[in-house]
Design an enzyme around this catalytic site. Sequence first.
Site, PDB file in Angstrom:
ATOM      1  CE  LYS A   1       1.397  40.373  59.730  1.00  0.00           C
ATOM      2  NZ  LYS A   1       0.473  40.743  60.352  1.00  0.00           N
ATOM      3  CE  LYS A  50       5.871  34.495  56.050  1.00  0.00           C
ATOM      4  NZ  LYS A  50       5.192  33.777  57.195  1.00  0.00           N
ATOM      5  CE  LYS A  66       7.651  35.540  63.476  1.00  0.00           C
ATOM      6  NZ  LYS A  66       6.234  35.921  63.800  1.00  0.00           N
TER       7      LYS A  66
HETATM    8  P1  TYM Z   1      -0.875  36.459  60.204  1.00  0.00           P
HETATM    9  O1  TYM Z   1      -1.339  37.735  60.909  1.00  0.00           O
HETATM   10  O2  TYM Z   1       0.850  36.472  59.943  1.00  0.00           O
HETATM   11  O3  TYM Z   1      -1.526  36.336  58.762  1.00  0.00           O
HETATM   12  C1  TYM Z   1      -2.911  36.302  58.578  1.00  0.00           C
HETATM   13  C2  TYM Z   1      -3.095  35.356  57.554  1.00  0.00           C
HETATM   14  O4  TYM Z   1      -2.484  35.637  56.210  1.00  0.00           O
HETATM   15  C3  TYM Z   1      -1.818  34.501  55.738  1.00  0.00           C
HETATM   16  N1  TYM Z   1      -0.573  35.217  54.838  1.00  0.00           N
HETATM   17  C4  TYM Z   1      -0.205  34.767  53.709  1.00  0.00           C
HETATM   18  N2  TYM Z   1      -1.020  34.029  52.848  1.00  0.00           N
HETATM   19  C5  TYM Z   1      -0.430  34.035  51.319  1.00  0.00           C
HETATM   20  N3  TYM Z   1       0.840  34.479  51.612  1.00  0.00           N
HETATM   21  C6  TYM Z   1       1.512  35.397  52.217  1.00  0.00           C
HETATM   22  N4  TYM Z   1       2.929  35.740  51.776  1.00  0.00           N
HETATM   23  C7  TYM Z   1       1.080  35.432  53.501  1.00  0.00           C
HETATM   24  N5  TYM Z   1       1.371  36.131  54.489  1.00  0.00           N
HETATM   25  C8  TYM Z   1       0.388  35.855  55.437  1.00  0.00           C
HETATM   26  C9  TYM Z   1      -1.468  33.696  56.771  1.00  0.00           C
HETATM   27  O5  TYM Z   1      -1.178  32.582  56.511  1.00  0.00           O
HETATM   28  C10 TYM Z   1      -2.646  34.025  57.741  1.00  0.00           C
HETATM   29  O6  TYM Z   1      -3.722  32.936  57.308  1.00  0.00           O
HETATM   30  N6  TYM Z   1      -0.814  32.885  63.674  1.00  0.00           N
HETATM   31  C11 TYM Z   1      -1.626  33.502  63.054  1.00  0.00           C
HETATM   32  C12 TYM Z   1      -2.878  34.217  63.219  1.00  0.00           C
HETATM   33  C13 TYM Z   1      -3.574  33.410  64.307  1.00  0.00           C
HETATM   34  C14 TYM Z   1      -4.430  32.318  63.461  1.00  0.00           C
HETATM   35  C15 TYM Z   1      -5.199  31.641  64.962  1.00  0.00           C
HETATM   36  C16 TYM Z   1      -5.069  31.767  62.324  1.00  0.00           C
HETATM   37  C17 TYM Z   1      -3.636  33.324  65.627  1.00  0.00           C
HETATM   38  N7  TYM Z   1      -4.578  32.311  66.163  1.00  0.00           N
HETATM   39  C18 TYM Z   1      -6.007  30.859  64.832  1.00  0.00           C
HETATM   40  C19 TYM Z   1      -5.784  31.009  62.161  1.00  0.00           C
HETATM   41  C20 TYM Z   1      -6.437  30.280  63.298  1.00  0.00           C
HETATM   42  C21 TYM Z   1      -0.629  34.578  61.896  1.00  0.00           C
HETATM   43  O7  TYM Z   1       0.283  35.233  62.539  1.00  0.00           O
HETATM   44  O8  TYM Z   1      -1.262  35.151  60.736  1.00  0.00           O
END
Ligand code: TYM
Length: 332
Positions: A198, A195, A112
């Site tokens: 967003k 991947k 990032k």
């Molecule tokens: P975030 O908001 O980016 O994404 C939410 C979930 O979606 C999954 N994901 C994907 N899975 C498969 N293929 C893709 N292209 C893809 N893009 C996103 C992510 O792996 C995620 O599971 N850091 C986390 C949020 C978070 C969190 C936590 C998760 C904050 N605290 C504690 C678990 C436990 C995040 O940014 O996810």
Amino acid sequence: RPRVLSGIQPTSDSMHLGNYLGATRQWAAMQDEFDSFFFIADLHAITVPHDPKQLRERCRRSAAQLLAAGVDPERSTIFLQSHVPAHAQAGWVMQCLTGFGEARRMTQFKDKTAKQGENTASVGLLTYPMLMAADILLYRPQYVPVGEDQRQHLELTRDLGQRFNSRYKKTFRLPEPYILKETAKIFDLQEPTAKMSKSSSSPTGIIELLDDPKVSAKKIRSAVTDSETEIRFDEENKPGVSNLLRIYSALTGDSVDSLVDKYAGQGYGALKGDLADVLVDWVTPFRDRTFELLEHPTELDQILRAGAERANAIADRTLADIYDRVGFVPPL
Ligand code: TYM
């Protein structure tokens, strides 16, 4: 019952297909077997520049989409991270357990800041994984259902939990990532080696679930494939086709092998056209349900309030243990 916990950032108006297939769908599937906690990571959402009014709106939209995805407030605890102050409080303790270099080496921070450089990034972006470790450790879950991109964060969470346990006293259960191989990484439709995300460069590569289904269908039909004609699963040489097969399989439950058989001798157009129909059939009710829920914001807020109450009860207890073990004097 063993516990699961996971979170999603409210950083866009709509969940994308990767979020759903990689994460939130599993959440809905796990809630009967596990004591389930799912939250909207609004604290994480301010690590990058944001608009306050939009953030507020997106939190409600995220909640509505979780419900539409089948996460049931009767069976799961659904809450906003900012409603549970212990996350930020335990996050501070986790930051103090983490080495500066260790934080800086996290691949997401490196990615990032690759373009803009470190100087303009917020310190919050650097300490984001420590907050995430706190999010998780506070609830002592057995599993954390996420996509592949969160694996390194889970490893850090385990390291920090272990470090705390051995430095002070056994306090945390070390959680395991729950990552389904088939849907761990859904790829961008225009750039099938990256991947779906967003922050993707081209909006045509991501399926946003709240988009007009016709627009999503068109994105599927114009997905990048390759110059051959044969439909076969080969992630290395045919990433575009393989991604479409995986998505198709995940949405229908048909195995990739059976799809390959079904489309033997047919062109990419047939596969894409059918997948577009499959997607529209699935996403239309999802979208309708989300918009219907959004017409009742007070009910959504009630669900989040009840969720926060349950979450606070658990998180506060763990926080008290953490504070005690690091040596803070308890208030009289
Ligand atoms: P975030 O908001 O980016 O994404 C939410 C979930 O979606 C999954 N994901 C994907 N899975 C498969 N293929 C893709 N292209 C893809 N893009 C996103 C992510 O792996 C995620 O599971 N850091 C986390 C949020 C978070 C969190 C936590 C998760 C904050 N605290 C504690 C678990 C436990 C995040 O940014 O996810």
